[in-house]
Structure formats: C-alpha cells, structure tokens
Design a protein around this motif. Structure first.
Motif, PDB file in Angstrom:
ATOM      1  N   ASP A   1       0.824  -1.212   0.000  1.00  0.00           N
ATOM      2  CA  ASP A   1       0.000   0.000   0.000  1.00  0.00           C
ATOM      3  C   ASP A   1       0.859   1.263   0.000  1.00  0.00           C
ATOM      4  O   ASP A   1       0.467   2.284  -0.566  1.00  0.00           O
TER       5      ASP A   1
ATOM      6  N   TYR B   1      -4.249  -8.977  -2.487  1.00  0.00           N
ATOM      7  CA  TYR B   1      -2.819  -8.700  -2.374  1.00  0.00           C
ATOM      8  C   TYR B   1      -2.047 -10.007  -2.509  1.00  0.00           C
ATOM      9  O   TYR B   1      -2.399 -11.009  -1.859  1.00  0.00           O
TER      10      TYR B   1
ATOM     11  N   ARG C   1      -1.253  -5.634  -6.129  1.00  0.00           N
ATOM     12  CA  ARG C   1      -2.546  -5.288  -5.519  1.00  0.00           C
ATOM     13  C   ARG C   1      -3.579  -5.149  -6.624  1.00  0.00           C
ATOM     14  O   ARG C   1      -3.352  -4.438  -7.598  1.00  0.00           O
TER      15      ARG C   1
END
Ligand SMILES: O=C(O)CCC(=O)C(=O)O
Ligand SMILES: [Fe+2]
Length: 221
Positions: A57, A207, A114
């Motif tokens: 992230d 993920y 992702r």
C-alpha cells in the motif's frame, strides 16, 4: 543469432524442485500430468502477510508488461517493487527459496501486487516468448523464467482466483497460501499448459507477492 536456453540444465532443475516438493508432506500437488503445480496452506504467517500488505500500500505503482500489449485491460493491477536489500524481504525470499530448494540468487526481486475491484491479469505465460522485443535482453540478462512462486496475502471478499484454463483448475486466494509451478516441461522447454489468469476481483482488494525464478542468477538493473 537467437539466444537459447540450456534445456538440459532446466530439465534437471525442474526435477530437483519437483522431487523436493513431492517429498514435503505439507505441500499439495495438483492432479495433472501436464504441468507441475503445487500449493501449501499456511506458508506465510499472518503477521508477515499484514506487513507485506502495508508495504504494498505504501509503494504501489501501476503494473507493467514485458510486451506492451494493445489491450489496456490486460494487467490492471498495481505493483510494488520491493528492495532486495530490505532485511524483511530477504527473510521472505529465503523462506520461498528454501521451500523450493533454489538458491535465492536465481530469483528476481519479489514483487507485490494489488488488485482492486475490476482489476485482473488476463491469460498469460510467465516464461519468455521467442520473437518478442524483450527476448534478447532478458535471455542475455538472466535467461528463461523457470519456477513461479506466489503467496496470497489476504482473501478478497469476491473474485481474484488464479485459474489455469488448460489444466482445468483454479485456486481461491487464502491468506498465507503459497502457489508454485514450473513454467517449463520436464524437457526444460516452455510449457504452454501453464497459461494462467488472475481473475477480476469482484469485491474487496487482493494482495499477493510473486517470486519469478530464472535460468541463471538474477542481474538487477
Ligand atoms: O494474480 C494472480 O493470481 C496471478 C498473478 C500472476 O500471474 C503473476 O504475477 O505472474
Ligand atoms: Fe503470471
């Protein structure tokens, strides 16, 4: 001159790794004789999965393709190029290499991926194709791709399965599960049956980390 693989060496590697995985009681071998595909539940502990999700992230950028495809929808995920000098990444790398029995030096630096809702990776092979713009560069750099190991870091609320359409099975993401396969045949040649897709995520976020291994030690940029 077209650069070629050392198929004898690759055949030997395929046998070495598959023999090792076959001996491991915690590793499941998918029932097909068309390819060597394995999975292992609980490969990565939950705290490692959470740490990798946070790292992805923080540093995710749009994913790229070796062969710039006309299709903008081909690979729509974001990727995170981890640093191979990060001690946590080195630890994860050693864990994967240790399971497969391949020297860590042969792995490309692990990548995080992702996928948000609607994002996907359409059908492709992880091995390199001859007569492409990248072939000579990649073959002179570290040679053909051999094994792929990926680990699901979470379970999206919907979609995101990895499917092998020619093998007739797919895998539903589950946090900590490893999926690994040989992209090459027992003869050490690209195995077309290993074509796979990352199906579109329909709810939540998916993920994963991916570790692609090469014919010769990985030469970083
Ligand atoms: O997202 C997936 O399930 C597949 C990923 C994949 O094919 C790759 O990273 O090479
Ligand atoms: Fe792939």
């Amino acid at each position: 001159m077209t650069l070629k693989s050392n198929t004898r060496k690759l055949a030997k590697l395929g046998k070495q790794v598959s023999d090792r995985l076959n001996r491991n009681a915690r590793v499941y071998r998918f029932e097909t004789n068309k390819a060597q595909v394995y999975s292992m539940c609980g490969f990565l502990p939950a705290d490692d999965c959470r740490m990798l999700v946070r790292m992805i992230d923080q540093d995710a950028v749009p994913s790229t393709l070796y062969d710039a495809s006309e299709d903008n929808e081909f690979r729509t995920s974001s990727s995170c190029n981890f640093s191979r000098h990060d001690p946590e990444i080195q630890r994860i790398t050693q864990r994967i290499s240790g399971l497969l029995g391949i020297d860590t030096g042969y792995g490309e630096t692990i990548q995080g991926q992702r996928y948000q809702v609607g994002q996907q990776f359409k059908m492709h092979h992880d091995f390199f194709h001859e007569r492409t713009s990248y072939w000579e560069r990649e073959m002179s750099r570290s040679g053909q791709r051999t094994w792929t190991a990926m680990v699901y870091l979470n379970q999206p609320e919907g979609g995101g399965e990895t499917h092998f359409p020619h093998l007739g099975f797919g895998v539903v993401p589950q946090a900590g599960t490893l999926l690994a396969w040989n992209n090459l045949s027992p003869e050490g040649k690209p195995n077309g049956y290993t074509a796979h897709i990352g199906a579109p995520v329909t709810a939540g976020t998916k993920y994963i980390i991916t570790n692609w291994f090469r014919e010769r030690p990985w030469a970083d940029d």
